[in-house]
Design a protein around this motif. Sequence first.
Motif, PDB file in Angstrom:
ATOM      1  N   LEU A  51      37.831  45.714  51.990  1.00  0.00           N
ATOM      2  CA  LEU A  51      37.562  47.141  52.115  1.00  0.00           C
ATOM      3  C   LEU A  51      36.496  47.417  53.168  1.00  0.00           C
ATOM      4  O   LEU A  51      36.548  48.423  53.875  1.00  0.00           O
ATOM      5  N   SER A  52      35.527  46.500  53.276  1.00  0.00           N
ATOM      6  CA  SER A  52      34.411  46.717  54.196  1.00  0.00           C
ATOM      7  C   SER A  52      34.851  46.683  55.654  1.00  0.00           C
ATOM      8  O   SER A  52      34.089  47.079  56.536  1.00  0.00           O
ATOM      9  N   ARG A  53      36.071  46.228  55.929  1.00  0.00           N
ATOM     10  CA  ARG A  53      36.582  46.253  57.307  1.00  0.00           C
ATOM     11  C   ARG A  53      36.853  47.685  57.762  1.00  0.00           C
ATOM     12  O   ARG A  53      37.004  47.940  58.959  1.00  0.00           O
ATOM     13  N   GLY A  54      36.935  48.597  56.798  1.00  0.00           N
ATOM     14  CA  GLY A  54      37.190  49.989  57.130  1.00  0.00           C
ATOM     15  C   GLY A  54      38.650  50.248  57.432  1.00  0.00           C
ATOM     16  O   GLY A  54      39.536  49.442  57.109  1.00  0.00           O
ATOM     17  N   GLN A  55      38.917  51.387  58.067  1.00  0.00           N
ATOM     18  CA  GLN A  55      40.297  51.773  58.372  1.00  0.00           C
ATOM     19  C   GLN A  55      40.884  50.816  59.399  1.00  0.00           C
ATOM     20  O   GLN A  55      40.397  50.690  60.516  1.00  0.00           O
ATOM     21  N   SER A  56      41.937  50.116  59.000  1.00  0.00           N
ATOM     22  CA  SER A  56      42.596  49.159  59.896  1.00  0.00           C
ATOM     23  C   SER A  56      43.945  48.792  59.304  1.00  0.00           C
ATOM     24  O   SER A  56      44.292  49.222  58.192  1.00  0.00           O
TER      25      SER A  56
ATOM     26  N   VAL B 155      49.199  52.808  49.911  1.00  0.00           N
ATOM     27  CA  VAL B 155      47.880  53.434  49.857  1.00  0.00           C
ATOM     28  C   VAL B 155      47.094  52.950  51.061  1.00  0.00           C
ATOM     29  O   VAL B 155      47.074  51.747  51.358  1.00  0.00           O
ATOM     30  N   THR B 156      46.447  53.868  51.752  1.00  0.00           N
ATOM     31  CA  THR B 156      45.713  53.545  52.984  1.00  0.00           C
ATOM     32  C   THR B 156      44.237  53.906  52.821  1.00  0.00           C
ATOM     33  O   THR B 156      43.907  54.985  52.307  1.00  0.00           O
ATOM     34  N   LEU B 157      43.372  53.006  53.241  1.00  0.00           N
ATOM     35  CA  LEU B 157      41.935  53.286  53.264  1.00  0.00           C
ATOM     36  C   LEU B 157      41.624  54.093  54.517  1.00  0.00           C
ATOM     37  O   LEU B 157      41.842  53.630  55.642  1.00  0.00           O
ATOM     38  N   LEU B 158      41.115  55.312  54.323  1.00  0.00           N
ATOM     39  CA  LEU B 158      40.802  56.183  55.452  1.00  0.00           C
ATOM     40  C   LEU B 158      39.405  55.937  56.002  1.00  0.00           C
ATOM     41  O   LEU B 158      39.182  56.031  57.207  1.00  0.00           O
ATOM     42  N   SER B 159      38.479  55.654  55.121  1.00  0.00           N
ATOM     43  CA  SER B 159      37.106  55.417  55.575  1.00  0.00           C
ATOM     44  C   SER B 159      36.369  54.589  54.540  1.00  0.00           C
ATOM     45  O   SER B 159      36.704  54.610  53.348  1.00  0.00           O
ATOM     46  N   PHE B 160      35.355  53.863  55.013  1.00  0.00           N
ATOM     47  CA  PHE B 160      34.542  53.034  54.124  1.00  0.00           C
ATOM     48  C   PHE B 160      33.151  52.916  54.735  1.00  0.00           C
ATOM     49  O   PHE B 160      33.012  52.534  55.898  1.00  0.00           O
ATOM     50  N   LYS B 161      32.134  53.260  53.957  1.00  0.00           N
ATOM     51  CA  LYS B 161      30.756  53.226  54.446  1.00  0.00           C
ATOM     52  C   LYS B 161      29.857  52.647  53.358  1.00  0.00           C
ATOM     53  O   LYS B 161      30.025  52.949  52.183  1.00  0.00           O
ATOM     54  N   VAL B 162      28.896  51.826  53.775  1.00  0.00           N
ATOM     55  CA  VAL B 162      27.951  51.222  52.840  1.00  0.00           C
ATOM     56  C   VAL B 162      26.547  51.657  53.218  1.00  0.00           C
ATOM     57  O   VAL B 162      26.154  51.590  54.398  1.00  0.00           O
ATOM     58  N   GLU B 163      25.798  52.115  52.237  1.00  0.00           N
ATOM     59  CA  GLU B 163      24.421  52.519  52.450  1.00  0.00           C
ATOM     60  C   GLU B 163      23.525  51.801  51.449  1.00  0.00           C
ATOM     61  O   GLU B 163      23.956  51.481  50.335  1.00  0.00           O
ATOM     62  N   SER B 164      22.290  51.576  51.845  1.00  0.00           N
ATOM     63  CA  SER B 164      21.332  50.937  50.948  1.00  0.00           C
ATOM     64  C   SER B 164      20.740  51.971  50.001  1.00  0.00           C
ATOM     65  O   SER B 164      20.450  53.103  50.395  1.00  0.00           O
ATOM     66  N   GLU B 165      20.583  51.580  48.764  1.00  0.00           N
ATOM     67  CA  GLU B 165      19.960  52.436  47.759  1.00  0.00           C
ATOM     68  C   GLU B 165      18.513  51.976  47.616  1.00  0.00           C
ATOM     69  O   GLU B 165      18.216  50.983  46.964  1.00  0.00           O
TER      70      GLU B 165
ATOM     71  N   ASN C 102      30.230  43.232  41.488  1.00  0.00           N
ATOM     72  CA  ASN C 102      29.106  42.504  40.907  1.00  0.00           C
ATOM     73  C   ASN C 102      28.436  41.577  41.922  1.00  0.00           C
ATOM     74  O   ASN C 102      27.928  40.523  41.585  1.00  0.00           O
ATOM     75  N   GLY C 103      28.432  42.004  43.194  1.00  0.00           N
ATOM     76  CA  GLY C 103      27.772  41.216  44.233  1.00  0.00           C
ATOM     77  C   GLY C 103      28.617  40.121  44.841  1.00  0.00           C
ATOM     78  O   GLY C 103      28.216  39.502  45.821  1.00  0.00           O
ATOM     79  N   ASP C 104      29.811  39.873  44.282  1.00  0.00           N
ATOM     80  CA  ASP C 104      30.710  38.843  44.812  1.00  0.00           C
ATOM     81  C   ASP C 104      31.728  39.537  45.719  1.00  0.00           C
ATOM     82  O   ASP C 104      32.683  40.156  45.248  1.00  0.00           O
ATOM     83  N   TYR C 105      31.537  39.442  47.033  1.00  0.00           N
ATOM     84  CA  TYR C 105      32.336  40.222  47.966  1.00  0.00           C
ATOM     85  C   TYR C 105      33.803  39.808  47.991  1.00  0.00           C
ATOM     86  O   TYR C 105      34.653  40.555  48.479  1.00  0.00           O
ATOM     87  N   ASP C 106      34.105  38.609  47.495  1.00  0.00           N
ATOM     88  CA  ASP C 106      35.491  38.132  47.504  1.00  0.00           C
ATOM     89  C   ASP C 106      36.172  38.283  46.142  1.00  0.00           C
ATOM     90  O   ASP C 106      37.322  37.878  45.979  1.00  0.00           O
ATOM     91  N   ARG C 107      35.485  38.878  45.200  1.00  0.00           N
ATOM     92  CA  ARG C 107      36.070  39.063  43.866  1.00  0.00           C
ATOM     93  C   ARG C 107      37.207  40.088  43.939  1.00  0.00           C
ATOM     94  O   ARG C 107      37.130  41.089  44.645  1.00  0.00           O
TER      95      ARG C 107
END
Length: 587
Positions: free
Chosen positions: A263-268, A293-303, A230-235
């Motif tokens: 999550l936005s840090r990506g795979q690390s 559970v491991t995050l393999l990839s994370f990408k953000v795109e503008s809509e 909901n727009g709160d990146y630390d929620r």
Amino acid sequence: MINDQFNLFFFPSLNWVFLGILNASFLCQIFSLLPLHPNFPGYLNHLFLSSQFGRTEVIDNTLNPDFVRKFVLDFFFEEKQNLRFDVYNVDTRSSNLSKHDFLGQMFCTLGEIIGSTGRLGGEIISQHWTGNASGSPRQSWSMCGIPGKKCGCIVFSAEELSNCRDIATMQLCANKLDKKDFFGKSDPFLVFYRSNEDGTFTICHKTEVIKNNLNPVWQSFTLPVRALCNGDYDRTVKVDVFDWDRDGSHDFIGEFTTSYRELSRGQSQFNVYEVLNPKKKGKKKKYVNSGTVTLLSFKVESEYTFVDFIRGGTQLNFTVAIDFTASNGNPSQPTSLHYMSPYQMNAYAMALKAVGDIIQDYDSDKLFPAYGFGAKLPPDGKISHAFPLNSNMDDPNCVAIEGVLEAYFQSLRSVQLYGPTNFAPVINQVARCAADMTDGSQYFVLLMITDGVISDMDQTKEAVVNAAGLPMSIIIVGVGPAEFDAMEELDGDEVRVSSRGRSAERDIVQFVPFRDYIDRSGNQVLSMARLAKDVLAEIPDQLLSFMRSRAIEPRPAVPASGSQSHSTATTTSTSISSIAKGRNTHA
């Protein structure tokens, strides 16, 4: 369709990408020696009803007030939203406007503010509103005020409010999950929850089930960032891991928490999460975890939104095509659909004006190609299915919607209504223009108004399939009592139009019978508003579908230019926030 929001600010000398500008310079000499307190109430006018939606703050003793207060409005592309701004010199503390000196007023539409290049300016002058449809960054309107006096200038600009329109795409895998099935391994899947203000959680995504695997790799998935946090990146984002069971009683393996920011840090190393089962942890002293559970990839795109493209300079090119076949009846007879009554517009004129009045706000030059089809032309009586209404084969453009109407009425006096009803020539004519402008700078809207069944359906379907790959939409309005069942085949809401084994790349046709929108009381304005609202509702999505299909991004918003000195002008900052909503349902 995505909801979009706008801000229109009354504020000077700020980058307009963040703040809109209202420039109000009061030049009425009668007030120049007085301590002026200009105050702006804004009105939203819908049809003939006006309601006040807000006032700026009062600024003391100045001819050049800088207003800060914002106005928040819903913006609907498919509706004509008229605005009125009244200017007062505040003399007392009373909230009653009749107690204050009225300086003047200015009229415009919300579409003009959004569709203008840079800033939109309006003079506050003292005659009745005449309206300047030039479409330039600075436009003038008249106003009711002190007779014969110029009262100042207002400059507007609009900005889209941030509403967290980013889309996140991610992929996850797991390692050494707990075995839950007696005769096999586990069938794991993930459930994502967004935390709420009251401490509860709302489900926002489920992954697919990976059968019989304790080390699953789930497919990548996409979801709006607003759905995740909901727009709160630390929620807090909670993720549950389940073992799927056929009867629906899925076994809980464990859980972990994260946030959008993590999550936005990506795979690390930070995005490897221990899956914990609180019950197991409470019972077993040597319990470590139920897997990871491991995050393999994370990408953000503008809509991107429709308004992003409009603010970036994309122009809507509006073309009109009118049915001149004999089935419309003799234009000189009142029974004809083309009859020019001195008391009211015919259905063709109403449909043309209803759609054109809205689209013209998004076309800066206000030049509209207008064609007729199905008529015999003088002097030799040759049948044409794409003749310019202004009789100029080299330049079919008419100036503003009034110019199109004038050319239409003139053509009725000079051509002979005949037939057949062929659509393909006009569609192909506009498609040729659209084929030359596929960079996102132009989008073409063709309005076709007809009274009968299409004679060249096969050719028309082929033309539509070809046009579906171009920056183009087609609106078909059926007038009169005829049955238009065949037209529904072109409106690809359910099944895409196809021709010679090819299906249309996009749904670009919207068909409606005008009779479904006619007000029973005979109110033509209401009938036109209903029609425009429905036929234009799909245009924003159709434009976006083309831009996405070609990976076209909007250009940066055109910055405000030509700021004025405070010695002659007042800049104010007001914020109108508008929501661009689209609907695919019929009115």
